[in-house]
Scaffold this active site. Structure first.
Site, mmCIF file in Angstrom:
data_model
loop_
_atom_site.group_PDB
_atom_site.id
_atom_site.type_symbol
_atom_site.label_atom_id
_atom_site.label_comp_id
_atom_site.label_asym_id
_atom_site.label_seq_id
_atom_site.Cartn_x
_atom_site.Cartn_y
_atom_site.Cartn_z
ATOM 1 N N LYS A 13 0.921 -1.250 0.085
ATOM 2 C CA LYS A 13 -0.062 0.124 0.102
ATOM 3 C C LYS A 13 0.821 1.445 0.002
ATOM 4 C CE LYS A 13 -1.891 -1.287 4.001
ATOM 5 N NZ LYS A 13 -1.405 -2.513 4.390
ATOM 6 N N ARG A 88 -9.678 0.782 8.539
ATOM 7 C CA ARG A 88 -9.392 -0.548 8.850
ATOM 8 C C ARG A 88 -10.452 -1.195 9.654
ATOM 9 N NH1 ARG A 88 -3.353 0.398 8.819
ATOM 10 N NH2 ARG A 88 -2.392 -1.594 9.180
ATOM 11 N N ARG A 127 12.036 -5.765 5.035
ATOM 12 C CA ARG A 127 11.613 -4.555 4.963
ATOM 13 C C ARG A 127 12.539 -3.543 5.789
ATOM 14 N NH1 ARG A 127 5.820 -2.174 5.609
ATOM 15 N NH2 ARG A 127 6.149 -3.345 7.547
ATOM 16 N N ARG A 161 11.194 -1.906 11.133
ATOM 17 C CA ARG A 161 10.223 -1.259 12.181
ATOM 18 C C ARG A 161 10.020 -2.207 13.322
ATOM 19 N NH1 ARG A 161 4.980 -0.226 8.116
ATOM 20 N NH2 ARG A 161 4.238 -1.308 9.610
ATOM 21 N N ARG A 172 -0.844 -8.482 13.710
ATOM 22 C CA ARG A 172 -1.344 -7.641 12.512
ATOM 23 C C ARG A 172 -1.957 -8.448 11.636
ATOM 24 N NH1 ARG A 172 4.243 -5.372 10.793
ATOM 25 N NH2 ARG A 172 3.244 -4.336 9.129
HETATM 26 P P1 AP5 Z 1 4.868 -1.827 1.771
HETATM 27 O O1 AP5 Z 1 4.650 -0.876 0.648
HETATM 28 O O2 AP5 Z 1 5.489 -1.240 3.050
HETATM 29 O O3 AP5 Z 1 3.649 -2.477 2.121
HETATM 30 P P2 AP5 Z 1 2.550 -1.959 3.161
HETATM 31 O O4 AP5 Z 1 1.147 -2.505 2.632
HETATM 32 O O5 AP5 Z 1 2.425 -0.250 3.354
HETATM 33 O O6 AP5 Z 1 2.692 -2.479 4.513
HETATM 34 P P3 AP5 Z 1 2.758 -1.997 6.294
HETATM 35 O O7 AP5 Z 1 3.375 -2.900 6.856
HETATM 36 O O8 AP5 Z 1 3.164 -0.508 6.089
HETATM 37 O O9 AP5 Z 1 1.078 -2.079 6.319
HETATM 38 P P4 AP5 Z 1 0.211 -2.136 7.650
HETATM 39 O O10 AP5 Z 1 -0.961 -2.083 7.197
HETATM 40 O O11 AP5 Z 1 0.550 -3.384 8.564
HETATM 41 O O12 AP5 Z 1 0.934 -0.945 8.387
HETATM 42 P P5 AP5 Z 1 0.682 0.411 8.957
HETATM 43 O O13 AP5 Z 1 1.795 1.348 8.961
HETATM 44 O O14 AP5 Z 1 -0.419 0.951 7.860
HETATM 45 O O15 AP5 Z 1 5.614 -2.974 1.193
HETATM 46 C C1 AP5 Z 1 6.113 -3.929 2.288
HETATM 47 C C2 AP5 Z 1 7.487 -4.238 1.742
HETATM 48 O O16 AP5 Z 1 7.371 -5.106 0.444
HETATM 49 C C3 AP5 Z 1 8.356 -3.289 1.187
HETATM 50 O O17 AP5 Z 1 9.849 -3.649 1.941
HETATM 51 C C4 AP5 Z 1 8.392 -3.034 -0.065
HETATM 52 O O18 AP5 Z 1 9.607 -2.512 -0.894
HETATM 53 C C5 AP5 Z 1 8.036 -4.464 -0.591
HETATM 54 N N1 AP5 Z 1 7.132 -4.656 -1.895
HETATM 55 C C6 AP5 Z 1 6.086 -3.833 -2.034
HETATM 56 N N2 AP5 Z 1 5.349 -4.224 -3.237
HETATM 57 C C7 AP5 Z 1 5.857 -5.285 -3.573
HETATM 58 C C8 AP5 Z 1 5.708 -6.089 -4.728
HETATM 59 N N3 AP5 Z 1 4.653 -5.872 -5.489
HETATM 60 N N4 AP5 Z 1 6.844 -7.171 -4.763
HETATM 61 C C9 AP5 Z 1 7.785 -7.562 -3.974
HETATM 62 N N5 AP5 Z 1 8.102 -6.383 -2.843
HETATM 63 C C10 AP5 Z 1 6.976 -5.491 -2.724
HETATM 64 O O19 AP5 Z 1 0.173 0.359 10.115
HETATM 65 C C11 AP5 Z 1 1.045 0.045 11.386
HETATM 66 C C12 AP5 Z 1 0.186 0.042 12.687
HETATM 67 O O20 AP5 Z 1 -0.376 1.349 13.078
HETATM 68 C C13 AP5 Z 1 -0.812 -0.850 12.834
HETATM 69 O O21 AP5 Z 1 -0.477 -2.156 13.138
HETATM 70 C C14 AP5 Z 1 -1.806 -0.211 13.983
HETATM 71 O O22 AP5 Z 1 -0.985 -0.383 15.217
HETATM 72 C C15 AP5 Z 1 -1.594 1.416 13.510
HETATM 73 N N6 AP5 Z 1 -2.530 1.699 12.660
HETATM 74 C C16 AP5 Z 1 -2.350 2.502 11.410
HETATM 75 N N7 AP5 Z 1 -3.586 2.710 10.869
HETATM 76 C C17 AP5 Z 1 -4.535 1.966 11.916
HETATM 77 C C18 AP5 Z 1 -5.944 2.540 11.558
HETATM 78 N N8 AP5 Z 1 -6.622 2.853 10.590
HETATM 79 N N9 AP5 Z 1 -6.400 1.931 12.630
HETATM 80 C C19 AP5 Z 1 -6.002 1.490 13.607
HETATM 81 N N10 AP5 Z 1 -4.765 1.147 13.695
HETATM 82 C C20 AP5 Z 1 -3.778 1.782 12.836
#
Ligand code: AP5
Length: 220
Positions: A13, A88, A127, A161, A172
């Site tokens: 994402k 979410r 990552r 992270r 997660r």
């Molecule tokens: P990346 O692009 O970083 O993936 P992502 O989907 O953004 O993954 P996240 O881990 O950031 O998502 P998340 O939803 O768990 O975390 P968030 O920060 O939102 O890609 C991942 C890796 O793969 C990278 O190394 C990239 O280079 C590689 N990659 C990408 N595409 C690829 C492909 N096609 N092929 C191969 N490699 C690829 O949330 C973190 C925490 O914050 C949550 O756990 C929660 O505690 C809190 N939080 C955030 N938002 C909310 C909410 N709305 N409600 C409640 N809590 C929340």
């Protein structure tokens, strides 16, 4: 244009949102990045959410909804935004609808990036991100051009992270299955949910998303 990028942890994402930000002039609103910035700043909000985030659980809806409501009202969001990591939960999806309605705005697309769970573990475990600007890299799939130096801002502060530990990753995934996946029918029923194959290479995923956005512009 206002978009949501949905998908499990590690689906890509953030990677895709950053590309759309550059190519489409949309603003990326990543709740995870906002929360991590709050934790890094040591603010009251940061102290409140730090342990929750490190465990892999979701932060309470009320905190997240207030954060997004404040953010989408800012002038840089007037031309459109990409929501990355929000909504979410069903209450967050409902709150978003109310916020947009109050501003006379719409959601154009909800794009679900689909990836197998085994591949997600592989992506998350490799990552690392730039502490300074948030750019994301991977040990095997996306290394910086110069070893140890961020391509975007030149910082050497590249880190894994805290919630990418296996224990937190399991929590997660469970949060995604139990709390986030139930919002898919909410958008599917309205006919705005589109799916892309997130198992493809990063460029190929971008092309799939661009094709969806082009369809919209051509009224298909
Ligand atoms: P990346 O692009 O970083 O993936 P992502 O989907 O953004 O993954 P996240 O881990 O950031 O998502 P998340 O939803 O768990 O975390 P968030 O920060 O939102 O890609 C991942 C890796 O793969 C990278 O190394 C990239 O280079 C590689 N990659 C990408 N595409 C690829 C492909 N096609 N092929 C191969 N490699 C690829 O949330 C973190 C925490 O914050 C949550 O756990 C929660 O505690 C809190 N939080 C955030 N938002 C909310 C909410 N709305 N409600 C409640 N809590 C929340």
């Amino acid at each position: 244009m206002n978009l949501i990028l949905l998908g499990p942890p590690g689906a890509g994402k953030g990677t895709q949102a950053k590309r759309l930000e550059q190519t489409r002039g949309l603003v990326q609103l990543a709740t995870g990045d906002m929360l991590r910035a709050a934790v890094a700043s040591g603010s009251e909000l940061g102290r409140e959410v730090k342990a929750i985030m490190e465990s892999g659980a979701l932060v309470p809806d009320a905190i997240i909804i207030d954060m997004i409501a404040e953010r989408i009202g800012q002038p840089d969001c007037q031309n459109g935004f990409i929501l990355d990591g929000f909504p979410r939960t069903v209450p967050q999806a409902e709150a978003l609808d109310a916020m947009l309605a109050a501003r006379g705005r719409n959601l154009d697309h909800v794009i679900l990036i689909e990836v197998d769970e085994d591949a997600l573990v592989d992506r998350i475990s490799g990552r690392f991100t730039c502490q300074n600007c948030g750019a994301s890299y991977h040990d095997r799939y996306k290394r910086p051009r110069i070893e140890g130096v961020c391509d975007v801002c030149g910082s050497r502060d590249l880190v894994h992270r805290a919630d990418d530990r296996m224990e937190a990753v399991k929590t997660r995934f469970a949060a995604y299955r139990n709390q986030t996946a139930p919002i898919l029918p909410y958008y599917e029923d309205r006919g705005i949910l589109r799916r892309v194959d997130g198992m493809a290479e990063i460029d190929a995923v971008t092309r799939q998303i661009e094709a969806i956005l082009a369809d919209r512009l051509e009224g298909r």
